[in-house]
Scaffold this active site. Structure first.
Site, PDB file in Angstrom:
ATOM      1  N   GLY A 145     -11.292   6.023  -1.941  1.00 11.29           N
ATOM      2  CA  GLY A 145     -11.114   5.742  -3.357  1.00 11.29           C
ATOM      3  C   GLY A 145      -9.889   6.450  -3.896  1.00 11.29           C
ATOM      4  O   GLY A 145      -9.409   7.438  -3.326  1.00 11.29           O
ATOM      5  N   CYS A 146      -9.377   5.949  -5.003  1.00  5.63           N
ATOM      6  CA  CYS A 146      -8.130   6.502  -5.544  1.00  5.63           C
ATOM      7  C   CYS A 146      -8.306   7.941  -6.016  1.00  5.63           C
ATOM      8  O   CYS A 146      -7.500   8.819  -5.694  1.00  5.63           O
ATOM      9  CB  CYS A 146      -7.600   5.615  -6.665  1.00  5.63           C
ATOM     10  SG  CYS A 146      -8.800   5.235  -7.957  1.00  5.63           S
ATOM     11  N   TYR A 147      -9.376   8.194  -6.807  1.00  9.84           N
ATOM     12  CA  TYR A 147      -9.610   9.570  -7.255  1.00  9.84           C
ATOM     13  C   TYR A 147      -9.908  10.483  -6.071  1.00  9.84           C
ATOM     14  O   TYR A 147      -9.460  11.629  -6.021  1.00  9.84           O
ATOM     15  CB  TYR A 147     -10.811   9.625  -8.203  1.00  9.84           C
ATOM     16  CG  TYR A 147     -10.587   9.041  -9.565  1.00  9.84           C
ATOM     17  CD1 TYR A 147      -9.634   9.568 -10.424  1.00  9.84           C
ATOM     18  CD2 TYR A 147     -11.355   7.980 -10.019  1.00  9.84           C
ATOM     19  CE1 TYR A 147      -9.454   9.048 -11.705  1.00  9.84           C
ATOM     20  CE2 TYR A 147     -11.185   7.456 -11.295  1.00  9.84           C
ATOM     21  CZ  TYR A 147     -10.239   7.991 -12.131  1.00  9.84           C
ATOM     22  OH  TYR A 147     -10.060   7.486 -13.393  1.00  9.84           O
ATOM     23  N   ALA A 150      -6.773  11.615  -4.294  1.00 11.78           N
ATOM     24  CA  ALA A 150      -6.037  12.672  -4.999  1.00 11.78           C
ATOM     25  C   ALA A 150      -6.763  14.007  -4.880  1.00 11.78           C
ATOM     26  O   ALA A 150      -6.148  15.046  -4.590  1.00 11.78           O
ATOM     27  CB  ALA A 150      -5.848  12.293  -6.468  1.00 11.78           C
TER      28      ALA A 150
END
Lengths: 330, 330, 330, 330
Positions: A145-147, A150
């Site tokens: 996932g994107c979050y 990060a």
């Protein structure tokens, strides 16, 4: 050259994956799947695809047809619930950009995603693929996932160097992170000049981050009035080690993730439209804690770029082939 | 390979020119000029320039040193008044991205730019370079203004097919069009959730447009709360010819300018971060007039991209070499 | 005190009308209509409506119930096609904020709105209500469109002083002008860092402007990445009269519309969240034409504020009662 | 009626204070100070101040003249370093909106503000004024910082109910929080489509928060691409008490701060242009911690609105007199 098919091309992650495939010297675009656009020419998605100068691009076919077209790599760019029941092809690489195969424990789907996983027995066939932290090991790859990307780029390299009972991840994403389907919460009238925290303390990327780190973290995402880009600000306490040095060493050879020099802050503008990420490390004067900030593009390193990076690793291509990593656009 | 120097690298157009030069297979970056950054390494402008994976980039030198370094091509990225007095090198190509050499008639500078041109005798040595309309003919090239580029791409191919007494150009630009120097009008607090018309009826690009068309037009620019991108909406009356057909034919072979299919409107999102342009043609139901709309990136086709395109023409490179023209980013 | 009912409260214009009614010393909120919220308390629309300190606000009822509740004034805040067939109450004031009753000639609906008007015989019972130009004369009031309001505030006072064959209106609106229903075109991912012209040469406000002026104008609207606010930039040619003086005189006594001093440009920031408008007048150096610019808030003077202003006129209240006109917010 | 003078009217907080004073039934505007605008009429700051319908507004005088004009209340709207050396009038109320008088310990200025306080002996004459938490007790009032206000509204009422060794405050502010002076960091080209963390772990509001709470917190601010509004997302661990109940009880009678119902998140859009604040309370599923979020307008409750609220308390006016608290604007 490997052949590539995209399933679910008309969403944001599908279109960005198409962008990377078209620019990739080792991939040949073989099939474009979209149930809503099936039968139409490629420029029905975006007029840029119809311009002279482009390589010939195939017409859209159904997602089922694209899935079973025999391509060497299939990019699954569907919603969680649509991707979960899909039976992957028996050969070739499959990269699922949704969350449907990120957990081996199917209970996470009931508990955090709100649906019972329809193919829980197959979950163990998939491997999570975050190249800098957990490179993919199977031909079936669950793209992070994107979050989670990060947070994990910021925290995974130092997971054994920090206290585990006080990790807080506050994150913000551009609106393309919310998917292309129109909703009241994605209406520009509700987004412009606004910032909205959402799924506070209950977002699906929290167990994904915990799964890789090995301990839970508090996580709060916010939607920003920007089109693309994501930033995660993480608060941790060191067990006594120099966390900047540890992160700098971990990413010393990376062409994708850059640890910024002291004093420089990661910001969206420098990572937008790229497949790279920036990490900054700061001391908190008040508490002695450490703040690690990671910025990336939710559709680049947070989705399509990372999917292609995973494919590069599995096919033995140069890791950054076809990625958007260069340039100093304003 | 031709060697390239950039004078005034630290402004928006300078940085974008650097971006194009770094990506250009026929250009070798030879000198980076900036009076404010002279002596510092390239990453003092942008940390991306210090990352591994990049070709070696030279340190900044003064603008004077960059101007006289003997490069095969010099990009002048300075303000009008700083560019005007500069004595160009006696050999090699020079592209001035400012307005200082766009007019052979020096009175335009007094009348519209507000300063007396300090080198008016030399103005005839420069040629205006708008590749699709007026390709450059001299080694000293005056690169067009961003608004003028959009208006002329829309109007120049049909200038003989329309009535000359009722042409209105309404245009809007992103904030990078206003230059990088902080001003009260470029403060984000004055820009966000706002739109500001400026230089209404008195903007310098009006005589530039008129100079190429051969007749005056009314022109009103507005500043938008977007970082980059520019759109010009032009109202004209045909003398009876099909203006869409004329424009489509003019750009039939262009890889830079695309005339959109009927019903499709140009929009910033598809041209931002590119060196291309989109043109749309529409009938006005009420008056029978025609509306021609052109969208481009003020820093791309409106500045640095066009500068490189002009260089490509003069050096006999492929016209689009090093330009940002591909991709279907969301 | 007059009692007020709102039909269609949950849309943008409905909510803004509610805002004005709550602040209006001469109006008592009597009924809140919304088919989607019927039965729920007022704070289901917006939590601010549930806070202490507010006057008691009624629960939502159906739109039919609100329409026939016997209020002294009914605000119709529905879509065109839903408002068109409605039979208004036989007494009291009705203000329709949609376009369903702005034309006496029903053919306009077929031709420009795309539907056959279901109650064309009743159209003559309605009067257009633009206070500064065409004050309402009947108890049934068609409230002007947002773009039409801006264009007419700029042009109507000088309609007899300008050439009629070359009037061009270029306009831009914030996203709340596009209505609250989620659509692909209103998705923030498609709006941010973008500008989109739409209905080019075919927008419904063109015949509305023409209907009041008495001659057609070319009209192009654009959607902006701002939440609210609208600006219309109009190009005209004077028949020899000083247009600034004519406009200044026309609005000399207005507390709603201000003609700015020479050199000052209208901008969204000063009219947003207000029910006022700004008008600026400029000479075009190139052509000798005149540019008249009007800025207003599409939900204020362009919708709810004007609706209340019309009600004030019909009830004999002070014209600006309950309007948002004061303040110097940044 | 009390007379009011504003010192430093031309900045953002000065203009917003002027807005509140003009709307305040108990305050009479007596003097407008601005060294840059001295001698000019009020509409030189904003053309809205010159419109008909306004009460007569005085011309600008120097800041020194405004300071010593004998007004009953003086609002100091200057930078920290300009406000610090000022000798306040010997009578009347003075509210300093800068940080120059928020600490009794002058070492904080050297350590966190970067200057030696020129009037450290007088610091004990000032009282911090955060009405819901620490109401002002002296006629000289230090108005809280915008971030500190949000963090303290979220945390101060529960400071004795939470663990003190793991409090993290992540906050984001609109660009008007950065002051009106143009800087490279406030240039719209650097702000749009961007988010920038700044003063990470070193921001001046960290000791201010700690000073009221009695223990240090980690604090990271970010600049958002919005004009106004601020949100603070705070992570805490309860000592076993229901933190939502404690906050709800604390603000039960407030007309300024609203604790939202479970499930509702604070967002900028509902507090922008107001002097109120919203607080939301959430459980973190992963860690069992609690997330408290506070949204307010950095120029309203975070500056001018709070200044007026403090004045209301000191003069015995109704606490919310003249504040912007009503309305349901979209």
């Amino acid at each position: 050259m490997a052949t590539a098919a995209i399933v679910g091309t008309s969403g944001y992650t599908g279109q960005e994956t198409l962008d990377r495939v078209l620019a990739h010297p080792g991939l040949e675009l073989y099939a474009l799947g979209s149930d809503t656009l099936a039968g139409q020419s490629a420029d029905s998605l975006d007029p840029r695809l119809g311009r002279n100068g482009w390589r010939r691009i195939p017409r859209f076919i159904t997602n089922d047809a694209a899935l079973s077209c025999g391509a060497d790599v299939v990019f699954l760019c569907l919603d969680h619930e649509k991707a979960a029941p899909i039976a992957p092809p028996t050969r070739g690489v499959v990269v699922d950009l949704s969350g449907a195969h990120r957990f081996r424990d199917s209970h996470v789907y009931e508990s955090w995603y709100g649906f019972e996983h329809p193919a829980s027995a197959s979950l163990s066939s998939w491997s999570y693929g975050l190249p800098e932290v957990v490179p993919p090991t199977e031909r079936l790859v669950a793209n992070p996932g994107c979050y989670a990307t990060a947070a994990l780029l910021a925290l995974a390299p130092i997971r054994d160097l920090i206290e585990h009972d006080a990790v807080f991840v506050d994150a913000m994403s551009g609106m393309t992170g919310a998917g292309r389907s129109p909703k009241s919460t994605s209406h520009a009238g509700a987004v412009l000049e606004n910032v909205v925290p959402y799924d506070v303390g209950t977002h699906r990327h929290a167990p994904e981050i915990a799964s890789v780190l090995g301990f839970p973290v508090a996580f709060v995402p916010h939607l920003l009035p920007v089109r693309r880009g994501l930033i995660a600000t993480c608060y941790v306490r060191s067990r006594g080690v120099d966390l900047r040095a540890a992160l700098a060493e971990h990413y010393a050879d990376s062409h994708v993730v850059a640890v910024l020099a002291p004093g420089l802050v990661p910001e969206l503008a420098r990572v937008q439209h790229t497949d790279g990420a920036e990490v900054g490390v700061f001391e908190d004067r008040s508490t002695g804690g450490t703040i690690v900030i990671c910025a990336l593009d939710n559709l680049g390193k947070g989705a399509a770029g990372q999917a292609v990076q995973n494919v590069n690793l599995l096919f033995g291509f140069e890791e950054t082939m076809g990625l958007r990593l260069s340039g100093v656009l304003v």
